[in-house]
Scaffold this active site. Structure first.
Site, PDB file in Angstrom:
ATOM      1  N   SER A 176       0.756  -1.167   0.214  1.00 21.30           N
ATOM      2  CA  SER A 176      -0.028  -0.059   0.039  1.00 21.30           C
ATOM      3  C   SER A 176       0.854   1.227   0.079  1.00 21.30           C
ATOM      4  O   SER A 176       0.773   1.987  -0.777  1.00 21.30           O
ATOM      5  CB  SER A 176      -0.809  -0.018   1.317  1.00 21.30           C
ATOM      6  OG  SER A 176      -1.202   1.365   1.537  1.00 21.30           O
ATOM      7  N   SER A 177       1.667   1.312   0.692  1.00 22.72           N
ATOM      8  CA  SER A 177       2.606   2.507   0.995  1.00 22.72           C
ATOM      9  C   SER A 177       3.463   2.661  -0.324  1.00 22.72           C
ATOM     10  O   SER A 177       3.768   3.771  -0.708  1.00 22.72           O
ATOM     11  CB  SER A 177       3.570   2.304   2.109  1.00 22.72           C
ATOM     12  OG  SER A 177       2.857   2.371   3.420  1.00 22.72           O
TER      13      SER A 177
ATOM     14  N   GLU B  87      12.372   4.575   8.064  1.00 30.73           N
ATOM     15  CA  GLU B  87      10.718   4.628   8.537  1.00 30.73           C
ATOM     16  C   GLU B  87      10.486   5.689   9.741  1.00 30.73           C
ATOM     17  O   GLU B  87       9.648   6.451   9.382  1.00 30.73           O
ATOM     18  CB  GLU B  87      10.424   3.279   9.235  1.00 30.73           C
ATOM     19  CG  GLU B  87       8.964   2.894  10.010  1.00 30.73           C
ATOM     20  CD  GLU B  87       7.844   3.343   9.099  1.00 30.73           C
ATOM     21  OE1 GLU B  87       7.974   3.003   7.694  1.00 30.73           O
ATOM     22  OE2 GLU B  87       6.678   3.218   9.436  1.00 30.73           O
TER      23      GLU B  87
ATOM     24  N   HIS C  22      15.063   2.724  10.397  1.00 33.78           N
ATOM     25  CA  HIS C  22      15.467   3.980  10.829  1.00 33.78           C
ATOM     26  C   HIS C  22      15.055   4.954   9.638  1.00 33.78           C
ATOM     27  O   HIS C  22      14.187   5.968  10.062  1.00 33.78           O
ATOM     28  CB  HIS C  22      16.867   4.253  10.914  1.00 33.78           C
ATOM     29  CG  HIS C  22      17.125   5.605  11.387  1.00 33.78           C
ATOM     30  ND1 HIS C  22      16.947   6.103  12.769  1.00 33.78           N
ATOM     31  CD2 HIS C  22      17.294   6.835  10.764  1.00 33.78           C
ATOM     32  CE1 HIS C  22      17.109   7.283  12.687  1.00 33.78           C
ATOM     33  NE2 HIS C  22      17.016   7.806  11.677  1.00 33.78           N
TER      34      HIS C  22
ATOM     35  N   SER D 146       5.778  23.404   9.019  1.00 33.14           N
ATOM     36  CA  SER D 146       6.211  24.740   8.155  1.00 33.14           C
ATOM     37  C   SER D 146       5.128  25.407   7.369  1.00 33.14           C
ATOM     38  O   SER D 146       5.260  26.480   6.724  1.00 33.14           O
ATOM     39  CB  SER D 146       7.234  23.935   7.187  1.00 33.14           C
ATOM     40  OG  SER D 146       7.954  23.303   7.983  1.00 33.14           O
TER      41      SER D 146
ATOM     42  N   TYR E  63      12.010   8.398  10.240  1.00 30.85           N
ATOM     43  CA  TYR E  63      11.792   9.877   9.539  1.00 30.85           C
ATOM     44  C   TYR E  63      10.638   9.976   8.583  1.00 30.85           C
ATOM     45  O   TYR E  63      10.144  11.132   8.417  1.00 30.85           O
ATOM     46  CB  TYR E  63      13.130  10.125   8.826  1.00 30.85           C
ATOM     47  CG  TYR E  63      14.141  10.780   9.608  1.00 30.85           C
ATOM     48  CD1 TYR E  63      14.133  11.812  10.245  1.00 30.85           C
ATOM     49  CD2 TYR E  63      15.058   9.815  10.484  1.00 30.85           C
ATOM     50  CE1 TYR E  63      14.886  12.403  11.237  1.00 30.85           C
ATOM     51  CE2 TYR E  63      16.033  10.307  11.483  1.00 30.85           C
ATOM     52  CZ  TYR E  63      15.743  11.718  11.887  1.00 30.85           C
ATOM     53  OH  TYR E  63      16.693  12.057  12.932  1.00 30.85           O
TER      54      TYR E  63
HETATM   55  C1  HEM Z   1      17.595  14.268  16.389  1.00 32.31           C
HETATM   56  C2  HEM Z   1      17.672  13.183  15.882  1.00 32.31           C
HETATM   57  C3  HEM Z   1      17.457  11.683  16.616  1.00 32.31           C
HETATM   58  C4  HEM Z   1      18.558  10.898  17.135  1.00 32.31           C
HETATM   59  C5  HEM Z   1      19.939  11.252  17.220  1.00 32.31           C
HETATM   60  C6  HEM Z   1      17.973   9.707  17.373  1.00 32.31           C
HETATM   61  C7  HEM Z   1      18.740   8.484  17.809  1.00 32.31           C
HETATM   62  C8  HEM Z   1      18.263   7.288  18.256  1.00 32.31           C
HETATM   63  C9  HEM Z   1      18.683   6.296  18.637  1.00 32.31           C
HETATM   64  C10 HEM Z   1      20.194   6.224  18.995  1.00 32.31           C
HETATM   65  C11 HEM Z   1      17.905   5.116  19.091  1.00 32.31           C
HETATM   66  C12 HEM Z   1      18.392   3.966  19.557  1.00 32.31           C
HETATM   67  C13 HEM Z   1      17.953   3.581  20.989  1.00 32.31           C
HETATM   68  C14 HEM Z   1      18.243   2.389  21.618  1.00 32.31           C
HETATM   69  O1  HEM Z   1      17.598   1.496  20.861  1.00 32.31           O
HETATM   70  O2  HEM Z   1      19.224   2.013  22.288  1.00 32.31           O
HETATM   71  C15 HEM Z   1      16.689   5.884  18.614  1.00 32.31           C
HETATM   72  C16 HEM Z   1      15.624   5.016  18.885  1.00 32.31           C
HETATM   73  C17 HEM Z   1      14.540   5.300  18.128  1.00 32.31           C
HETATM   74  N1  HEM Z   1      14.095   6.250  17.620  1.00 32.31           N
HETATM   75 FE1  HEM Z   1      15.399   8.164  17.437  1.00 32.31          FE
HETATM   76  N2  HEM Z   1      16.610   9.574  17.099  1.00 32.31           N
HETATM   77  C18 HEM Z   1      16.349  10.948  16.390  1.00 32.31           C
HETATM   78  C19 HEM Z   1      15.102  11.231  15.944  1.00 32.31           C
HETATM   79  C20 HEM Z   1      14.092  10.464  16.097  1.00 32.31           C
HETATM   80  C21 HEM Z   1      12.875  10.841  15.343  1.00 32.31           C
HETATM   81  C22 HEM Z   1      12.529  12.045  14.404  1.00 32.31           C
HETATM   82  C23 HEM Z   1      11.914   9.629  15.193  1.00 32.31           C
HETATM   83  C24 HEM Z   1      10.572   9.436  14.880  1.00 32.31           C
HETATM   84  C25 HEM Z   1       9.668  10.440  14.727  1.00 32.31           C
HETATM   85  C26 HEM Z   1      12.555   8.783  16.275  1.00 32.31           C
HETATM   86  C27 HEM Z   1      12.360   7.557  16.325  1.00 32.31           C
HETATM   87  C28 HEM Z   1      12.791   6.246  17.276  1.00 32.31           C
HETATM   88  C29 HEM Z   1      12.368   5.278  17.505  1.00 32.31           C
HETATM   89  C30 HEM Z   1      10.906   4.772  17.300  1.00 32.31           C
HETATM   90  C31 HEM Z   1      13.323   4.684  18.219  1.00 32.31           C
HETATM   91  C32 HEM Z   1      13.001   3.185  18.949  1.00 32.31           C
HETATM   92  C33 HEM Z   1      12.929   1.982  18.002  1.00 32.31           C
HETATM   93  C34 HEM Z   1      12.883   0.885  19.268  1.00 32.31           C
HETATM   94  O3  HEM Z   1      13.765   0.449  19.636  1.00 32.31           O
HETATM   95  O4  HEM Z   1      11.596   0.255  19.219  1.00 32.31           O
HETATM   96  N3  HEM Z   1      13.981   9.152  16.470  1.00 32.31           N
HETATM   97  N4  HEM Z   1      16.761   7.023  18.310  1.00 32.31           N
HETATM   98 CU   LIG Z   2      17.029   5.306  14.330  1.00 29.72          CU
END
Ligand code: HEM
Ligand SMILES: [Cu+2]
Lengths: 125, 206, 562
Positions: free
Chosen positions: C183-184, C269, C267, C282, C271
């Site tokens: 779908s996507s 995803e 990842h 915006s 974004y």
């Molecule tokens: C500033 C930018 C960002 C950085 C540097 C960042 C960094 C990280 C890192 C290092 C993890 C892994 C953590 C771990 O499992 O030990 C993580 C997990 C996650 N991030 Fe980010 N993130 C950023 C922005 C975002 C954004 C914009 C989203 C979504 C809208 C997002 C959604 C997630 C999700 C869903 C997980 C967890 C995945 C899971 O283990 O279930 N992050 N992030």
């Molecule tokens: Cu990530």
């Protein structure tokens, strides 16, 4: 798979009438997006001269300052409704469900899928 | 949301693309193929990942017979020529050439699939090499199977075009389905080159 | 706004029978109109939002007190898995593509999407995929391996010794996401071609509204990221049903292969889930600050940069699995790099508001809330990118806090902002602004009460996804707070639904342009006619509708011509 749509587009682009060559989009248009156009005349005039001719492959379209064109029935530019998207989507879901549920469901699903894809392709648009 | 009968709107000529520009559907097909290509890229990456992780055993088929893969490569490359022939035909408005080209391509595609099936059955029956026999088996059958699936889809696509061609659906101006099938077929052929190199030739150099 | 040459011709009286596609139900299920499909996406998305929200409340009820026994352990696993899956695949993506479907063609001055039937197809696949996924509850076999379905947990038989997921749980997830993936893919093909090929005359790529830009980037990400998930799923299905060994360590396979494949989808995803939200914000900020957006080019291209970078950071989800340290250094660096374009956006938004005549209507409130919450989420994301720190808190509630600040505080608030902003366009009615403000403050307080304590829980060592916890670990108060907060969010959602229903029934007439906005979607009637524009508009700047309304001070008259 979408060949019928393609036909449509082809047909529409082939028709190209040259009405209103006078260069005025429509007499005394009340404010529309192109109301500011009068200021832009000089810029767009030469372009209009060329596009009035037959070679519209010259890519002036994007920068032209004037919305010209022909009038058509609204229904013509709108996509026609269709049941096939639903049918194909349903059959795909059915097929994948068959992967879990067993061969019978799978076979029914495949038949549905083939039928609905054929329907989709053959639909006259 | 319906529209009163007779309501009129103004259409710009360029609204549906310029003559001589690529059509909407062409672009759609390009991005679709790009996405498909990434499926293979991922599969190949997974294949390599597992091959490297199992560095000790060389991933070479038990029979190490290169005749069949080479023949199949020749067949597929030939079919790329014939599908191009078909496409050139319809671009000139020659439906006969289209029909001949499509038929030959479908025939070659079928030959390829028979060759693949022959190789599979001999591997499974004679060599007891199957998807579950080892990790190499899993990777081998998945990669070639995925490619075979795409060949099948492409052949069906071509067959649909063939049927429509005999019914006179295509003309010099209107033949997007043929063009799409042709693009898809070339894509499948290119993928095969990667697959065959990875599966059959790389082990020779290790 | 009809011009003199365009009007309605005398309607010929037509006495044929109604076609099926003209009956009420027929119109819904056969429609190929981008606006109606957009609404259908939105409605479906919000339906699943409620489903996922219920699941979240169940989780929080179970965890409210130590030694909770509200759910049994297996059900608990199913519930948290389905919560994540539902929210990501069935709420956020559909709602964002719903906005995209409805708004993008209007914004770029097109009459529909490039492939209307494919558009409908994508919607129906989404709906059936969603039903497929949720129907697993009927079998008592909902997916239970977490939203990332790690192998070998999700394997049928992991090695020869034990059965990991013997029932159909994982199959539902794998096949369901495949459906949603198709779908996507169709949806993003459609967006890409629409944006590239159907823009109104004069709308060059750098006059495109930023929402359109972000939908474009999102579509590319989907096109290029989803194949990884497809491959991962196919391999797992082959493991489960054909006896392959891809993820089985003992037979030469590797569970880490799943993680690599999954996160190289996963990842990008995340974004995908945030970029359109950036786009919505915006659009709203400039309109409610009465200024053009600050740094248009930077916002657009930082979005593209994020798109590219997002393919290079996937292993930051795998720091704890024992990658070579050179790989860890690489992924830590790329992850930190991605914070740069993200920060660029935040500064641009702040500069947009700076010195503006701000109107604090509901869309603006939500957009400002978005900036604040997303900032926190981004900052603790950057903390997670520090490998030694991540060793300590990975797989703890700290990560849960991060994802909810970016996804709930970020995307969900932006989605609400979008609804409040475009609802008048969708329906021709204004929403109740006072109730909307209540909704905002309740949600804002609820979300901080729920998710802020999770940082502390994580630092205190509470692992994510635990079924329950003993009373003596010092987590009790924090958990109680989080659970209270969750129910406050629930109240906020109810306020939102009341507002929708009330406004649909008795909302004030909105007129075509209630916000005095800048982009072309407001240059149509509310709701727009099926063909959108009587006459395709001609674009001469980034704010075509503003130019039209204020010809004397039109943007294109300014010195800088874009
Ligand atoms: C500033 C930018 C960002 C950085 C540097 C960042 C960094 C990280 C890192 C290092 C993890 C892994 C953590 C771990 O499992 O030990 C993580 C997990 C996650 N991030 Fe980010 N993130 C950023 C922005 C975002 C954004 C914009 C989203 C979504 C809208 C997002 C959604 C997630 C999700 C869903 C997980 C967890 C995945 C899971 O283990 O279930 N992050 N992030
Ligand atoms: Cu990530």
């Amino acid at each position: 798979m979408v060949s019928q749509e393609q036909k449509d587009h082809v047909e529409q682009q082939v028709v190209d009438e040259q009405e209103e060559d006078a260069g005025v989009s429509s007499p005394d248009t009340t404010p529309t997006p192109d109301s500011a156009l009068s200021d832009d005349k000089q810029e767009s005039q030469p372009e209009a001269a060329t596009t009035g001719g037959q070679q519209q492959a010259v890519r002036t379209g994007k920068r032209r300052g004037r919305a010209r064109g022909r009038l058509v029935n609204a229904e013509e530019v709108m996509p026609k409704p269709s049941l096939w998207p639903l049918a194909v989507a349903f059959s795909i879901a059915f097929v994948l469900f068959g992967v879990i549920a067993g061969l019978v469901v799978l076979v029914i699903g495949v038949i549905l899928l083939v039928a609905s894809i054929v329907g989709w392709i053959l639909e006259r648009r | 949301m319906s529209v009163a009968h007779g309501e009129q709107v103004r259409v710009l000529e360029e609204e549906h693309g310029q003559v001589g520009e690529r059509s909407l559907n062409w672009w759609g097909m390009v991005f679709f193929i790009a996405s498909e290509a990434l499926i293979f890229a991922n599969l190949i990456a997974a294949y390599l990942y597992l091959e490297i992780r199992n560095n000790n055993d060389i991933w070479q088929l038990p029979h190490s017979n290169l005749f069949l893969p080479l023949l199949n490569t020749a067949i597929l490359l030939g079919s790329s020529v014939s599908v191009h022939f078909a496409g050139t035909g319809i671009r000139k408005g020659n439906v006969r050439q289209l029909i001949i080209g499509l038929s030959v391509t479908i025939f070659l595609g079928a030959c390829f699939l028979v060759g693949l099936a022959y190789e599979w059955t001999s591997l499974i029956a004679d060599e007891h090499f199957s998807i579950s026999s080892s990790i190499f088996g899993s990777a081998f059958f998945t990669l070639t199977g995925f490619h075979g699936l795409h060949v099948t889809i492409g052949a069906i696509f071509l067959a649909v075009c063939l049927v429509r061609a005999t019914k006179g659906h295509f003309s010099k101006q209107q033949h997007f389905a043929v063009q799409a099938a042709e693009m898809y077929w070339h894509f499948v052929d290119v993928v095969w080159l990667f697959v065959v190199t990875l599966v059959y030739f790389v082990p020779l150099f290790r | 706004m009809a011009t003199s040459t365009i009007g309605e011709r005398a309607t010929t009286i037509d006495v044929r029978r109604k076609r099926f596609s003209e009956t009420y139900i027929g119109e819904w299920i056969t429609t190929t109109d981008h606006k109606q499909l957009g609404l259908m996406y939105l409605i479906t998305g919000f339906f699943f939002f409620v489903v996922g929200g219920m699941e979240a409340l169940l989780i929080r009820t179970q965890l409210a007190l130590p030694n909770g026994k509200v759910l049994d352990p297996d059900t608990y696993n199913q519930i948290f898995t389905m919560h994540g899956t539902t929210m990501i695949f069935l709420f956020v993506i559909p709602v964002l593509s719903g906005f995209g479907n409805y708004i993008v063609p209007l914004m770029i001055g097109a009459r529909d999407m490039a492939y209307p039937r494919m558009n409908a197809f994508g919607f129906w696949l989404l709906l059936f995929g969603g039903i497929f996924m949720q129907s697993s509850f009927l079998f008592g076999q909902a997916p239970n391996g977490g939203w990332f379905m790690y192998a070998p947990l999700s394997e049928l038989a992991a090695g020869h010794a034990f059965q990991a997921t013997p029932h159909m749980n994982a199959d539902f997830w794998l096949l369901g996401t495949t459906l949603l993936g198709i779908s996507s893919i169709t949806g993003s093909l459609n967006f890409v071609v629409t944006v590239f090929k159907l823009r109104a005359p004069g709308m060059s790529i750098n006059r495109m509204p930023l929402f359109t830009w972000m939908i474009l980037v999102m579509s590319f990400l989907l096109l290029f990221a989803l194949p990884s998930l497809t491959v991962a799923s196919v391999l797992l299905l082959l493991d489960r049903h054909m006896g392959a060994h891809f993820y089985q360590y003992g037979s030469g396979g590797d569970p880490l292969l799943w993680q690599h494949l999954f996160w190289s989808f996963g990842h990008p995803e995340v974004y995908i889930l945030i970029l359109p939200a950036f786009g919505i914000v915006s659009e709203i900020l400039p309109v409610f600050s009465r200024k053009p957006i600050f740094g248009y080019t930077f916002i657009a291209w930082s979005g593209v940069a994020i798109g590219f970078l997002s393919f290079t950071v996937w292993a930051h989800h795998m720091f704890a699995v024992g990658l070579p340290s050179i790989a860890q250094a690489f992924f830590a660096t790329s992850t930190t790099l991605i914070a740069i374009p993200t920060a660029v956006k935040i500064f641009n938004w702040l500069a947009t508001i700076w010195g503006g005549k701000i109107r604090f209507n509901a869309p603006m409130l939500f957009a400002l809330g978005f900036i604040a919450m997303f900032l926190i989420g981004g900052l603790n994301g950057a903390a997670l990118a520090v490998v030694p720190f991540d060793y300590q808190i990975t797989d703890s509630y700290f990560v849960v806090a991060h994802i909810h600040y970016v996804l709930f505080g970020g995307t969900a608030l932006a989605v609400f902002a979008g609804i409040y902003y475009w609802f008048p366009k969708f329906t021709g009615k204004l929403m109740d602004d006072r109730l909307a403000k209540w909704h905002f403050w309740v949600t804002f307080i609820g979300l901080n009460l729920t998710f802020f304590p999770m940082h502390l829980m994580g630092i205190l060592g509470m692992p994510r996804r635990v079924y329950t916890y003993p009373a003596n670990l010092g987590w009790n108060d924090l958990n109680a707070m989080a659970s209270v907060g969750a129910f406050i969010i629930g109240v906020g959602v109810i306020l939102f639904m009341i507002n929708i229903i009330k406004s649909l029934k008795a909302g004030q007439a909105a007129g075509d342009d209630p916000w005095d906005a800048y982009t072309l979607e407001w240059d149509t009637t509310s709701p727009p006619k099926k063909y959108n524009f009587l006459e395709i508009p001609v674009v001469r700047s980034r704010r075509p509708f503003y130019d039209k309304k204020y010809p004397d001070i039109a943007d294109w008259k300014n010195v800088i011509k874009h």
